[in-house]
Design an enzyme around this catalytic site. Structure first.
Site, PDB file in Angstrom:
ATOM      1  N   HIS A 227     -12.439  -1.187  -0.950  1.00  0.00           N
ATOM      2  CA  HIS A 227     -11.500  -0.412  -0.131  1.00  0.00           C
ATOM      3  C   HIS A 227     -11.937   1.031   0.061  1.00  0.00           C
ATOM      4  O   HIS A 227     -11.852   1.572   1.162  1.00  0.00           O
ATOM      5  CB  HIS A 227     -10.105  -0.439  -0.757  1.00  0.00           C
ATOM      6  CG  HIS A 227      -9.415  -1.748  -0.608  1.00  0.00           C
ATOM      7  ND1 HIS A 227      -8.111  -1.936  -1.000  1.00  0.00           N
ATOM      8  CD2 HIS A 227      -9.828  -2.931  -0.109  1.00  0.00           C
ATOM      9  CE1 HIS A 227      -7.759  -3.188  -0.750  1.00  0.00           C
ATOM     10  NE2 HIS A 227      -8.788  -3.806  -0.219  1.00  0.00           N
TER      11      HIS A 227
ATOM     12  N   ASP B 138      -3.947  -6.756  -9.212  1.00  0.00           N
ATOM     13  CA  ASP B 138      -3.445  -7.760  -8.271  1.00  0.00           C
ATOM     14  C   ASP B 138      -1.926  -7.884  -8.297  1.00  0.00           C
ATOM     15  O   ASP B 138      -1.284  -7.815  -7.252  1.00  0.00           O
ATOM     16  CB  ASP B 138      -4.077  -9.119  -8.561  1.00  0.00           C
ATOM     17  CG  ASP B 138      -3.733 -10.132  -7.490  1.00  0.00           C
ATOM     18  OD1 ASP B 138      -4.134  -9.926  -6.323  1.00  0.00           O
ATOM     19  OD2 ASP B 138      -3.038 -11.122  -7.793  1.00  0.00           O
TER      20      ASP B 138
ATOM     21  N   LYS C 241      -3.202  -3.684  -0.955  1.00  0.00           N
ATOM     22  CA  LYS C 241      -3.042  -2.992  -2.230  1.00  0.00           C
ATOM     23  C   LYS C 241      -4.036  -3.589  -3.238  1.00  0.00           C
ATOM     24  O   LYS C 241      -4.448  -4.747  -3.104  1.00  0.00           O
ATOM     25  CB  LYS C 241      -1.591  -3.107  -2.722  1.00  0.00           C
ATOM     26  CG  LYS C 241      -0.996  -4.511  -2.671  1.00  0.00           C
ATOM     27  CD  LYS C 241      -1.526  -5.386  -3.776  1.00  0.00           C
ATOM     28  CE  LYS C 241      -1.264  -6.829  -3.544  1.00  0.00           C
ATOM     29  NZ  LYS C 241      -2.084  -7.677  -4.454  1.00  0.00           N
TER      30      LYS C 241
ATOM     31  N   ALA D 129     -10.220 -12.248   5.022  1.00  0.00           N
ATOM     32  CA  ALA D 129      -9.729 -12.690   3.719  1.00  0.00           C
ATOM     33  C   ALA D 129      -8.541 -13.632   3.867  1.00  0.00           C
ATOM     34  O   ALA D 129      -7.879 -13.677   4.911  1.00  0.00           O
ATOM     35  CB  ALA D 129      -9.338 -11.480   2.876  1.00  0.00           C
TER      36      ALA D 129
END
Length: 350
Positions: free
Chosen positions: A90, A188, A108, A24
């Protein structure tokens, strides 16, 4: 649930042998450069669904290219993994990594579900593995300085935290606009001021109200706000969004002064922080040394592994619960406004 293997990658006194699940943008742009600057960590393998992509990243940063995430998790020479995949993935891959006996540093939010987050934290605790949610800012000394000032009564009793993290719009194909990948402003950027509230005010916070602004074309929230309340009447007023002017700051208003901090959540490594402490007798500007919070996070992850610290996870679980409450409250408020056909401004006057 599969049992965690009794035998996992052997611990040793050298650098932590790290594998990466996914290539990513944040991995390539921030975390992998930090890994190369951190002697405590050695990049062992880079996995991608595309062998070509894994090869390109491995040539740039080191390690063996691996096609497929499961193939990396099967490697006995990988003792820890970094997971920069989209948030909706995740739960699956952090869980698979823990079940494979690997320590995990995950972007996160840890998952998009409070229940899944709690499950993964339990799994890590039971296996004696380190599971760290990648909030880099909590490792920056500037926030620890603020917390010490508050504990020392520098501004009297803390009464109100105001925090905001907003960013300009992203390209149309950005994963932040993909509901199926766990996109949206809350997951986000909203998690940052929520995590700051826990860090500065403690875990005894509850959601008193929230609002989320959803783009109907995208199906994700693009902005919002939350009001938290805690013990002794303390409140936290939090704003977030991804169609805004860039803002990354917080301030704590106390009974005898105010502390404010700009560039709070994503300061560059060469940024020299300046805390502003205002009191009735004057204003003090506290200039701190620059700090590379990305490298600091990688170092903290390695130290936790080598020290055998395991996983607490209390802040991670509490944050996930708050995020779920903000999401629930924000959508309930949106439904109320829609049903009554009043504007938010009219609702505020009611």
């Amino acid at each position: 649930m599969p049992e965690v293997p009794a035998v996992r990658a052997a611990s040793h006194g050298g650098p932590v042998r790290l594998g990466v699940l996914g290539c990513a943008d944040i991995a390539v742009r921030r975390v992998l450069p930090a890994v190369t600057r951190t002697p405590e960590v050695s990049l062992t393998a880079v996995a991608s669904r595309s062998g070509d992509r894994a090869g390109a990243v491995a040539r740039r940063f080191g390690g063996d290219p691996v096609e497929g995430y499961d193939a990396l998790l099967e490697r006995p020479d990988v003792e820890a993994v970094y997971v920069p995949l989209p948030a909706a993935l995740h739960a699956r891959w952090v869980g698979r990594a823990l079940e494979a006996g690997k320590h995990v540093l995950a972007e996160k939010p840890l998952t998009t579900s409070a229940a899944e987050t709690a499950r993964l934290v339990r799994l890590a605790r039971e296996a004696g593995l380190v599971l760290m949610e990648n909030f880099m800012f909590v490792h920056h000394p500037q926030h620890h300085r603020v917390r010490r000032l508050l504990a020392d009564g520098a501004v009297g009793e803390p009464l109100v935290l105001s925090a905001a993290f907003t960013i300009p719009p992203r390209p149309a194909d950005d994963i932040r606009y993909r509901a199926d990948l766990g996109g949206g402003a809350l997951f986000d950027v909203g998690v940052y001021p929520l995590r700051a509230a826990l860090f500065l005010l403690g875990h005894g916070l509850e959601v008193a109200g929230a609002t989320l602004r959803t783009d109907p074309r995208l199906g994700v929230d693009v902005g919002g706000a939350a009001l938290l309340r805690g013990r002794n009447g303390v409140t936290a007023h939090l704003s977030f969004g991804m169609e805004h002017h860039y803002t990354s700051r917080y301030e704590v208003l106390g009974s005898a002064g105010r502390i404010s901090l700009d560039r709070a959540f994503t300061p560059p490594a060469d940024h020299r922080p300046a805390l502003v402490v205002e009191r009735p007798d004057g204003t003090e500007h506290l200039e701190l040394e620059p700090y590379d919070q990305c490298a600091g996070t990688v170092e903290a992850f390695a130290r936790a592994i080598r020290s055998g610290a395991g996983t607490s996870g209390d802040a991670t679980v509490r944050l996930a619960e708050l995020v779920a409450d903000v999401h629930r409250s924000g959508h309930a408020e949106r439904g109320r406004l829609h049903d009554r056909r009043v504007t938010p401004w009219e609702a505020m006057r009611q």
